[in-house]
Structure formats: C-alpha cells, structure tokens
Enzyme design. Structure first.
Site, PDB file in Angstrom:
ATOM      1  N   LYS A  11       0.830  -1.213   0.000  1.00  0.00           N
ATOM      2  CA  LYS A  11       0.000   0.000   0.000  1.00  0.00           C
ATOM      3  C   LYS A  11       0.870   1.272   0.000  1.00  0.00           C
ATOM      4  CE  LYS A  11      -3.997  -2.215   2.263  1.00  0.00           C
ATOM      5  NZ  LYS A  11      -5.004  -2.105   3.356  1.00  0.00           N
ATOM      6  N   TYR A  51     -12.378  -2.408  -3.563  1.00  0.00           N
ATOM      7  CA  TYR A  51     -12.934  -2.568  -2.209  1.00  0.00           C
ATOM      8  C   TYR A  51     -14.465  -2.474  -2.199  1.00  0.00           C
ATOM      9  CZ  TYR A  51      -8.434  -2.546   0.280  1.00  0.00           C
ATOM     10  OH  TYR A  51      -7.187  -2.877   0.793  1.00  0.00           O
ATOM     11  N   PHE A  59     -15.815   3.485   6.907  1.00  0.00           N
ATOM     12  CA  PHE A  59     -14.422   3.828   6.602  1.00  0.00           C
ATOM     13  C   PHE A  59     -14.134   3.811   5.097  1.00  0.00           C
ATOM     14  CE2 PHE A  59     -14.544  -0.755   7.672  1.00  0.00           C
ATOM     15  CZ  PHE A  59     -14.031  -1.313   6.493  1.00  0.00           C
ATOM     16  N   ARG A  87      -1.652 -14.149   4.505  1.00  0.00           N
ATOM     17  CA  ARG A  87      -2.399 -13.487   5.597  1.00  0.00           C
ATOM     18  C   ARG A  87      -1.623 -13.615   6.914  1.00  0.00           C
ATOM     19  NH1 ARG A  87      -6.892 -10.252   4.332  1.00  0.00           N
ATOM     20  NH2 ARG A  87      -7.788 -10.795   6.344  1.00  0.00           N
ATOM     21  N   THR A  93      -5.383  -6.967  10.749  1.00  0.00           N
ATOM     22  CA  THR A  93      -5.728  -5.714  10.051  1.00  0.00           C
ATOM     23  C   THR A  93      -5.254  -4.484  10.821  1.00  0.00           C
ATOM     24  OG1 THR A  93      -7.704  -6.834   9.241  1.00  0.00           O
ATOM     25  CG2 THR A  93      -7.651  -4.443   9.016  1.00  0.00           C
ATOM     26  N   ARG A 104       2.607  -6.133   9.181  1.00  0.00           N
ATOM     27  CA  ARG A 104       1.882  -4.979   9.726  1.00  0.00           C
ATOM     28  C   ARG A 104       2.459  -4.537  11.068  1.00  0.00           C
ATOM     29  NH1 ARG A 104      -4.023  -6.992   7.516  1.00  0.00           N
ATOM     30  NH2 ARG A 104      -4.153  -5.556   5.741  1.00  0.00           N
ATOM     31  N   ASN A 114      -2.109   0.431   6.643  1.00  0.00           N
ATOM     32  CA  ASN A 114      -1.591  -0.798   7.246  1.00  0.00           C
ATOM     33  C   ASN A 114      -0.718  -1.640   6.312  1.00  0.00           C
ATOM     34  OD1 ASN A 114      -3.644  -1.741   5.675  1.00  0.00           O
ATOM     35  ND2 ASN A 114      -4.823  -2.675   7.321  1.00  0.00           N
ATOM     36  N   HIS A 117      -2.126  -5.417   1.564  1.00  0.00           N
ATOM     37  CA  HIS A 117      -3.393  -6.124   1.379  1.00  0.00           C
ATOM     38  C   HIS A 117      -3.086  -7.543   0.948  1.00  0.00           C
ATOM     39  CE1 HIS A 117      -7.226  -7.465  -0.232  1.00  0.00           C
ATOM     40  NE2 HIS A 117      -6.523  -7.901  -1.264  1.00  0.00           N
ATOM     41  N   GLU A 128      -9.601 -10.853  -7.428  1.00  0.00           N
ATOM     42  CA  GLU A 128      -8.617  -9.774  -7.273  1.00  0.00           C
ATOM     43  C   GLU A 128      -7.446  -9.921  -8.241  1.00  0.00           C
ATOM     44  OE1 GLU A 128      -7.733  -9.793  -3.086  1.00  0.00           O
ATOM     45  OE2 GLU A 128      -9.726  -9.034  -2.564  1.00  0.00           O
TER      46      GLU A 128
HETATM   47  P1  RTP Z   1      -7.137  -5.784   3.284  1.00  0.00           P
HETATM   48  O1  RTP Z   1      -8.454  -6.101   2.625  1.00  0.00           O
HETATM   49  O2  RTP Z   1      -6.631  -4.388   2.958  1.00  0.00           O
HETATM   50  O3  RTP Z   1      -6.113  -6.848   3.038  1.00  0.00           O
HETATM   51  O4  RTP Z   1      -7.323  -5.798   4.854  1.00  0.00           O
HETATM   52  P2  RTP Z   1      -8.111  -6.856   5.727  1.00  0.00           P
HETATM   53  O5  RTP Z   1      -8.665  -7.951   4.870  1.00  0.00           O
HETATM   54  O6  RTP Z   1      -7.195  -7.238   6.831  1.00  0.00           O
HETATM   55  O7  RTP Z   1      -9.281  -5.968   6.277  1.00  0.00           O
HETATM   56  P3  RTP Z   1     -10.714  -5.642   5.638  1.00  0.00           P
HETATM   57  O8  RTP Z   1     -11.729  -5.938   6.681  1.00  0.00           O
HETATM   58  O9  RTP Z   1     -10.867  -6.267   4.295  1.00  0.00           O
HETATM   59  O10 RTP Z   1     -10.646  -4.050   5.473  1.00  0.00           O
HETATM   60  C1  RTP Z   1     -10.041  -3.460   4.353  1.00  0.00           C
HETATM   61  C2  RTP Z   1      -9.218  -2.277   4.800  1.00  0.00           C
HETATM   62  O11 RTP Z   1     -10.099  -1.276   5.303  1.00  0.00           O
HETATM   63  C3  RTP Z   1      -9.483  -0.606   6.382  1.00  0.00           C
HETATM   64  N1  RTP Z   1     -10.313  -0.729   7.567  1.00  0.00           N
HETATM   65  N2  RTP Z   1     -10.518   0.263   8.366  1.00  0.00           N
HETATM   66  N3  RTP Z   1     -11.391   1.905  10.489  1.00  0.00           N
HETATM   67  C4  RTP Z   1     -11.776   0.625  10.443  1.00  0.00           C
HETATM   68  O12 RTP Z   1     -12.478   0.128  11.291  1.00  0.00           O
HETATM   69  C5  RTP Z   1     -11.310  -0.176   9.336  1.00  0.00           C
HETATM   70  N4  RTP Z   1     -11.598  -1.447   9.139  1.00  0.00           N
HETATM   71  C6  RTP Z   1     -10.966  -1.791   7.999  1.00  0.00           C
HETATM   72  C7  RTP Z   1      -8.142  -1.243   6.645  1.00  0.00           C
HETATM   73  O13 RTP Z   1      -7.141  -0.448   6.057  1.00  0.00           O
HETATM   74  C8  RTP Z   1      -8.255  -2.575   5.946  1.00  0.00           C
HETATM   75  O14 RTP Z   1      -6.995  -3.032   5.505  1.00  0.00           O
HETATM   76 MG    MG Z   2      -9.816  -7.590   3.143  1.00  0.00          MG
END
Ligand code: RTP
Ligand code: MG
Length: 141
Positions: A11, A51, A59, A87, A93, A104, A114, A117, A128
C-alpha cells in the site's frame, strides 16, 4: 495443501517508506513466488471497485482516499497454501493487534495505513488477481 495464487498489494504508506524490497523479501523467504508484479497509482474508480465489498462501511471513503494517495505495488504470489500463508505474514488488520514479526507489526502504525493487502479466500483471490492482471501478465514458474 494445494498450490494457490493470491493477490498482494504493497500500500502507499509502505511504498513511501521505501519498504517494497523488505516486504517482498518476506514473501520470497516464506516460499511464495512473485509470478506477476506492477506499480500503479490507483484512480478512485479502480480503488473503489477493488474494495466494493466495503462500499457501505463508514471507513470506505477514507480507505479509497488512502489507497489513491500514492503509488502501490500489486503482485500475484504463488505457492503452497499461498492465501493463508500471506495473511499470516501480514498480521492482523489493525497493526496494534498484529503479532510481532508480521509485516503490519513491523511496517504499519494505523488500521487505515496498514502497509499491505492480501486476498482473504480463494474466491476473492480469483477476483482480485483478474482485477489487476491479464493471463498474459502472470508468469507461472
Ligand atoms: P485488506 O483487505 O486491505 O487486506 O485488509 P483486511 O482484509 O485485513 O481488512 P478488511 O476488513 O478487508 O478491510 C479493508 C481495509 O479497510 C481498512 N479498515 N478500516 N477503520 C476501520 O475500522 C477499518 N476497518 C478496515 C483497513 O485499512 C483494511 O486493511
Ligand atoms: Mg480484506
């Protein structure tokens, strides 16, 4: 265990920190092969489409703003159990909850910025990878 492909994105925060090489080294040391890679500056449309599952989340706007704030490096990683392995290497996350030694934990400070991805399931990996790469851009080796 099967050989899988997963989509990884380094990122904008990690690219700005000059951490591209260190992050890719972790994938390679863990046995994942980079079979496709490119640097892109995402448009709002491209980041929002990526996304789309989070479109209704509070968010979402900040997430798209962050993902379009600078260049990213997108890669396809291939290997045994690649989706879960990536992962694990990434960590939780929220970097504050990420296990020590994960990407991370070592390169990110906030849940918004963070560092990486990674696809979270075989179905999302398939979507993806195809979202960023044509078949002729993936070099199985
Ligand atoms: P990613 O998709 O980026 O790999 O991250 P992830 O699966 O660990 O998390 P995901 O739930 O898919 O969320 C995507 C991205 O959104 C941001 N986020 N912010 N402020 C919040 O509560 C919040 N929750 C998620 C994070 O940057 C996350 O990587
Ligand atoms: Mg995700």
């Amino acid at each position: 265990m099967a050989t899988e492909r997963t989509l990884s994105i380094i990122k904008p925060d990690a690219v700005a920190k000059n951490a591209i090489g260190e992050i890719i080294a972790r994938f390679e040391k863990a046995g994942l092969k980079v079979v496709a890679a490119k640097m892109l500056h995402l448009s709002e449309e491209k980041a929002g489409g990526f996304y789309a599952e989070h479109k209704e989340r509070p968010f979402f706007k900040d997430l798209v703003g962050f993902m379009t704030s600078g260049p990213v490096v997108v890669q396809v990683l291939q290997g045994e159990d690649a989706i879960a392995k990536n992962r694990e290497l990434m960590g939780a996350t929220n970097p504050k909850e990420a296990a020590p030694g994960t990407i991370r934990a070592d390169f990110a400070e906030t849940i918004d910025a963070n560092a990486v991805h990674g696809s979270d399931s075989p179905a999302s990996a398939e979507r993806e990878v195809a979202y960023f790469f044509g078949a002729d851009e993936i070099h199985s080796r």
